[in-house]
Scaffold this motif. Structure first.
Motif, PDB file in Angstrom:
ATOM      1  N   ARG A  24       0.758  -1.189   0.160  1.00 59.17           N
ATOM      2  CA  ARG A  24       0.114   0.020   0.020  1.00 59.17           C
ATOM      3  C   ARG A  24       0.769   1.244   0.009  1.00 59.17           C
ATOM      4  O   ARG A  24       1.868   1.319   0.501  1.00 59.17           O
ATOM      5  CB  ARG A  24      -0.777   0.030   1.105  1.00 59.17           C
ATOM      6  CG  ARG A  24      -0.280   0.153   2.558  1.00 59.17           C
ATOM      7  CD  ARG A  24      -1.322   0.227   3.769  1.00 59.17           C
ATOM      8  NE  ARG A  24      -0.241   0.491   5.001  1.00 59.17           N
ATOM      9  CZ  ARG A  24      -0.981   0.447   6.272  1.00 59.17           C
ATOM     10  NH1 ARG A  24      -2.273   0.207   6.097  1.00 59.17           N
ATOM     11  NH2 ARG A  24      -0.410   0.924   7.260  1.00 59.17           N
ATOM     12  N   ARG A  36      -2.038   5.863  -5.237  1.00 61.30           N
ATOM     13  CA  ARG A  36      -3.581   5.238  -4.779  1.00 61.30           C
ATOM     14  C   ARG A  36      -4.522   5.490  -6.060  1.00 61.30           C
ATOM     15  O   ARG A  36      -5.402   4.414  -6.252  1.00 61.30           O
ATOM     16  CB  ARG A  36      -4.042   6.152  -3.750  1.00 61.30           C
ATOM     17  CG  ARG A  36      -3.492   5.745  -2.266  1.00 61.30           C
ATOM     18  CD  ARG A  36      -4.221   6.331  -1.193  1.00 61.30           C
ATOM     19  NE  ARG A  36      -4.033   7.823  -1.011  1.00 61.30           N
ATOM     20  CZ  ARG A  36      -3.117   8.571  -0.356  1.00 61.30           C
ATOM     21  NH1 ARG A  36      -2.259   7.980   0.245  1.00 61.30           N
ATOM     22  NH2 ARG A  36      -3.073   9.949  -0.401  1.00 61.30           N
ATOM     23  N   PRO A  70      -6.857   8.995   0.853  1.00 58.24           N
ATOM     24  CA  PRO A  70      -6.911   7.499   1.853  1.00 58.24           C
ATOM     25  C   PRO A  70      -8.438   7.039   2.008  1.00 58.24           C
ATOM     26  O   PRO A  70      -8.743   5.756   2.028  1.00 58.24           O
ATOM     27  CB  PRO A  70      -6.344   7.881   2.914  1.00 58.24           C
ATOM     28  CG  PRO A  70      -5.261   9.015   2.459  1.00 58.24           C
ATOM     29  CD  PRO A  70      -5.825   9.920   1.644  1.00 58.24           C
ATOM     30  N   ILE A  96      -9.664   5.248  -0.849  1.00 61.12           N
ATOM     31  CA  ILE A  96      -9.257   3.840  -0.710  1.00 61.12           C
ATOM     32  C   ILE A  96     -10.203   2.992   0.156  1.00 61.12           C
ATOM     33  O   ILE A  96     -10.465   1.776  -0.156  1.00 61.12           O
ATOM     34  CB  ILE A  96      -7.603   3.627  -0.287  1.00 61.12           C
ATOM     35  CG1 ILE A  96      -6.902   4.157  -1.491  1.00 61.12           C
ATOM     36  CG2 ILE A  96      -7.419   2.094  -0.133  1.00 61.12           C
ATOM     37  CD1 ILE A  96      -6.737   3.471  -2.628  1.00 61.12           C
ATOM     38  N   LEU A 129      -4.737  -3.582  -5.631  1.00 59.24           N
ATOM     39  CA  LEU A 129      -5.404  -2.834  -4.407  1.00 59.24           C
ATOM     40  C   LEU A 129      -5.544  -3.864  -3.313  1.00 59.24           C
ATOM     41  O   LEU A 129      -6.635  -4.526  -3.298  1.00 59.24           O
ATOM     42  CB  LEU A 129      -6.695  -2.148  -4.601  1.00 59.24           C
ATOM     43  CG  LEU A 129      -7.184  -1.103  -3.485  1.00 59.24           C
ATOM     44  CD1 LEU A 129      -6.031  -0.061  -2.792  1.00 59.24           C
ATOM     45  CD2 LEU A 129      -8.313  -0.503  -3.742  1.00 59.24           C
TER      46      LEU A 129
END
Length: 778
Positions: free
Chosen positions: A9, A23, A95, A98, A149
């Motif tokens: 990540r 991301r 974030p 995500i 991911l």
């Protein structure tokens, strides 16, 4: 655990501002596979609906489930797209985006997990097999498709695994441990695959970012280099045509960029090459050869004509290759080295040419001479070497100053250059020494004509500032290969010939002869033996009486040095005094003579004087007064009994210093006599001003009294001059009674010579005085 998760990540701590872009790339990777996911899910839902439609009591629930599965993927795609934000040319994601994606995939997996939980417990064998196959396939496909991911993939696989496990526990196979273990192992394998693929995806993103960063840095440096550096980059394709033309490159060529693109580099350079430039043509051929052979090259220097001015470029490059290893062109850097080249040429000029006259210097001359020995062809070619040395340059330099002396050397260098033929080499070796190496005047007759012409040019009067100067020179000539082809031997021969020319009266030239080498060898041997004789104290003094003419009384003696050679016996001063004066050995020898003469004279009767000759070098030294004081103190001789004989040259070279020295000696009571009067300058001005007691008439005039009226006139004039200035006179070299009578008649005061007595050893002085006193008394 954090380090393990950081591998799959993005992290602000590790990736900095790139984390948001990473991301977004993860979400974009999932969106790229979304159409395939929609198709796969549609096939699965249609298949399951078709199989279980008639087996369910409420088929509408199954239809709603199928519709929800298919539509949810489209809705998810739209929601994900809105989570991506443009940041310049890049897409970024927060974030929170995500976390939303992970939640969506968890909910979607939960939606799929409801089907096996509801249908698996009551399904028949075919239905169970179909549900198991679809569930396992969904887990595997999701693990692979969502692995960019990793958190979303883990959520998806985890929820589906839990759903399958719950369905298995509600089915008749709940007591089958093997199925439970296999399902668990399968889930663990999928998790490993997720972490492996996720780590590879993140690593690839980070590698691409680093590559992009380095590329930007390189581009920035190259732009800065091209904008601010004096160098410029160039690039050509495999055909040798320019394909990258920067502004700096165009400025260097003084051409627009559009006129340079796709032009042949070597063709451009050939057009810009100055005419009649052999070095440039050679460098261009070397550059063309390297390009043709594919060889890297460095610092190839080329002259180019830019805007009617010649510039010097330095080119360096390496070949380029494509992914198949084939030649793809060249990339390199060019530098304008005009100033460096000019500075280097100037250093080379200074290293090979004399800065004052512009002639070749000693280094260049020695290099040219060395070719005679290195090259057989050059050694076989006859040539002449002329050494030119100015005879009276030191006097001009000392009296008129170094500025006038430098002007004189420049003017003479220009005159001598008119005698040089193409191919010959004229050099200034240093000071007032010149040398000419000529192939056009190789034989003796031609060399004589050249030497005569050069001497005539040199002695032509020169107007320098406020003074008209006439200078003379002597020339020594050596011929190759007759006198030798070795550079050192030829130089030595020319030097010996120059020495012979100076010994012959100067202002002339001499060719080298073999006997000159023998004389030089004898002179060198004599010089060496003279040094040993000084250490071994092989010298002795002889004394020649000086007699007063009107009564025949002995006034004193002149000290004359003799060399008691261990092999040759007694050597007269005429052989070794000139060598001692040339080598500077006359100073320690003169010091010994002065001390020994005073020591011997101290034993004589108190009315007798001793005359000692001082050389010009010794007289001009600052310690001559201290030396006289020390000799008188050590011997106890009264100062008035010491008479120092000094030549005219010693007085003329430094008139003011000579006056001060003579005055100091006269103050102490020491008498001063001018030796060899009439053979030098004989200036009335310095005779009147300098404190002198006596004039010594040279024996050359005395011996010619009876046969040469001119000599008689000179002696008469000297005696009359001395009488007018209240000076005593001593005539040297009396050998006959007629000479004695004539000198007495002319009024000469004192005489010395063989007629009076020959020089005698110190132990013979007392017997001689006794005999003389007896004769005078009688």
């Amino acid at each position: 655990m954090k380090a393990w998760l950081d591998e799959v990540r993005p992290s602000v701590d590790l990736d900095g501002p790139h984390a948001a872009h990473f991301r977004a790339r993860q979400i974009q990777a999932l969106m790229a596979l979304l159409p395939l996911s929609v198709i796969g899910n549609a096939v699965n839902t249609v298949t399951l609906a078709w199989v279980f439609w008639d087996r369910m009591g409420e088929p509408l629930w199954l239809a709603a489930w199928c519709l929800a599965v298919v539509l949810s993927l489209g809705v998810i795609g739209l929601l994900w797209r809105h989570r991506l934000v443009s940041d310049g040319r890049k897409r970024v994601a927060s974030p929170r985006a995500i976390r939303v994606v992970v939640a969506h995939m968890g909910l979607f997996a939960a939606l799929w997990a409801t089907l096996p939980v509801v249908l698996f417990p009551d399904a028949d064998e075919i239905g169970s097999l179909l549900l198991s196959t679809v569930s396992v396939g969904m887990i595997c496909g999701g693990a692979f498709m969502l692995s960019p991911l990793a958190p979303a993939a883990l959520a998806y696989v985890g929820v589906l695994f839990c759903g399958c496990l719950l369905a298995l526990m509600r089915s008749p196979y709940a007591d089958n441990g093997a199925l439970m273990v296999m399902l668990s192992v399968y889930a663990v394998v999928m998790v490993g695959i997720i972490f492996t693929n996720g780590r590879m995806f993140i690593s690839r993103l980070r590698a691409q970012a680093e590559t992009e960063r380095q590329k930007q840095l390189i581009d920035l440096l190259l732009r800065d280099f091209e904008e601010h550096a004096s160098d410029w980059l160039w690039e050509i394709n495999a055909e040798g045509r320019l394909r990258h033309v920067s502004t700096r490159l165009a400025q260097s060529f003084a051409l627009p960029v559009r006129q340079l693109l796709d032009r042949s580099l070597t063709g451009l350079l050939a057009e810009m090459l100055p005419p009649d430039e052999p070095e440039g043509a050679h460098s261009l051929r070397h550059l063309t050869s390297c390009l043709r052979l594919g060889q890297p090259f460095r610092d190839i220097e080329l002259p180019v004509e830019v805007g009617h001015a010649v510039r010097w470029w330095s080119l360096t490059a390496k070949p380029l290759f494509d992914e198949r290893g084939r030649a793809a062109g060249w990339r390199g850097v060019g530098s304008d080295i005009t100033q460096t080249r000019q500075a280097r040429d100037e250093l080379a000029r200074l290293a090979n040419y004399d800065a004052l006259t512009g002639l070749a210097n000693r280094h260049r001359f020695s290099t040219e001479l060395d070719r005679l020995s290195r090259s057989p062809e050059e050694a076989a070619r006859p040539c002449s070497l002329l050494f030119i040395d100015l005879d009276n340059f030191k006097q001009i330099n000392d009296t008129l100053g170094h500025t006038v002396g430098d002007q004189l050397l420049r003017r003479l260098g220009a005159r001598l250059r008119t005698c040089v033929t193409d191919g010959d080499l004229l050099a200034r070796l240093g000071g007032d020494e010149f040398a000419l190496l000529t192939w056009a005047h190789a034989d003796a007759v031609a060399a004589d004509a050249l030497a005569a012409r050069m001497l005539a040019l040199i002695r032509e009067p020169l107007q320098l500032e406020d003074a008209q100067v006439v200078v003379h020179a002597s020339i020594g000539i050596a011929e190759a290969p007759r006198d030798g082809s070795d550079p050192r031997a030829l130089l030595q021969c020319a030097d010996l010939a120059l020495y012979a020319a100076k010994a012959a009266g100067r202002a002339t030239w001499r060719h080298f002869a073999p006997e000159m080498a023998a004389q030089a060898l004898a002179r060198a041997r004599l010089q060496h033996e003279l040094g040993q004789a000084l250490q071994a104290e092989q010298f002795t003094l002889h004394f020649q009486p000086q007699m007063r003419l009107h009564d025949g009384e002995v006034l004193g003696f002149e000290a004359l040095v003799r060399w008691q050679h261990s092999e040759r016996g007694l050597v007269g001063p005429g052989e070794f005094i000139p060598v001692a004066e040339e080598t500077g050995q006359i100073v320690p020898l003169g010091t010994w003579v002065l001390r020994e003469a005073c020591r011997q004279a101290a034993r004589w009767p108190a009315h007798l004087r001793v005359a000692v000759n001082l050389s010009a070098v010794q007289f001009r030294s600052l310690s001559v007064i201290d030396l006289v004081d020390q000799a008188l103190a050590e011997s106890g001789l009264a100062p008035e009994r010491l008479e120092l004989e000094i030549t005219e040259s010693a007085l003329i070279d430094d008139h003011e210093g000579a006056h001060d020295t003579l005055s100091a000696l006269r103050t102490r009571g020491v008498r001063i006599a001018m030796d060899d009067f009439g053979t030098g300058y004989s200036s009335l001005a310095y005779l009147r001003r300098l404190p002198i007691d006596k004039l010594k008439i040279d024996g050359l005039f005395v011996r010619a009294l009876g046969s040469d009226p001119d000599a008689q006139a000179v002696v008469t004039a000297i005696i009359s001059l001395a009488r007018a200035l209240r000076l005593e006179t001593t005539a040297e070299g009396i050998e006959s009674v007629e000479q004695l009578a004539m000198l007495k008649a002319l009024g000469c005061d004192d005489v010395q010579g063989f007629l009076v007595a020959r020089p005698m050893a110190s132990e013979d002085v007392s017997p001689y005085l006794q005999r003389t006193c007896a004769l005078v008394a009688a």
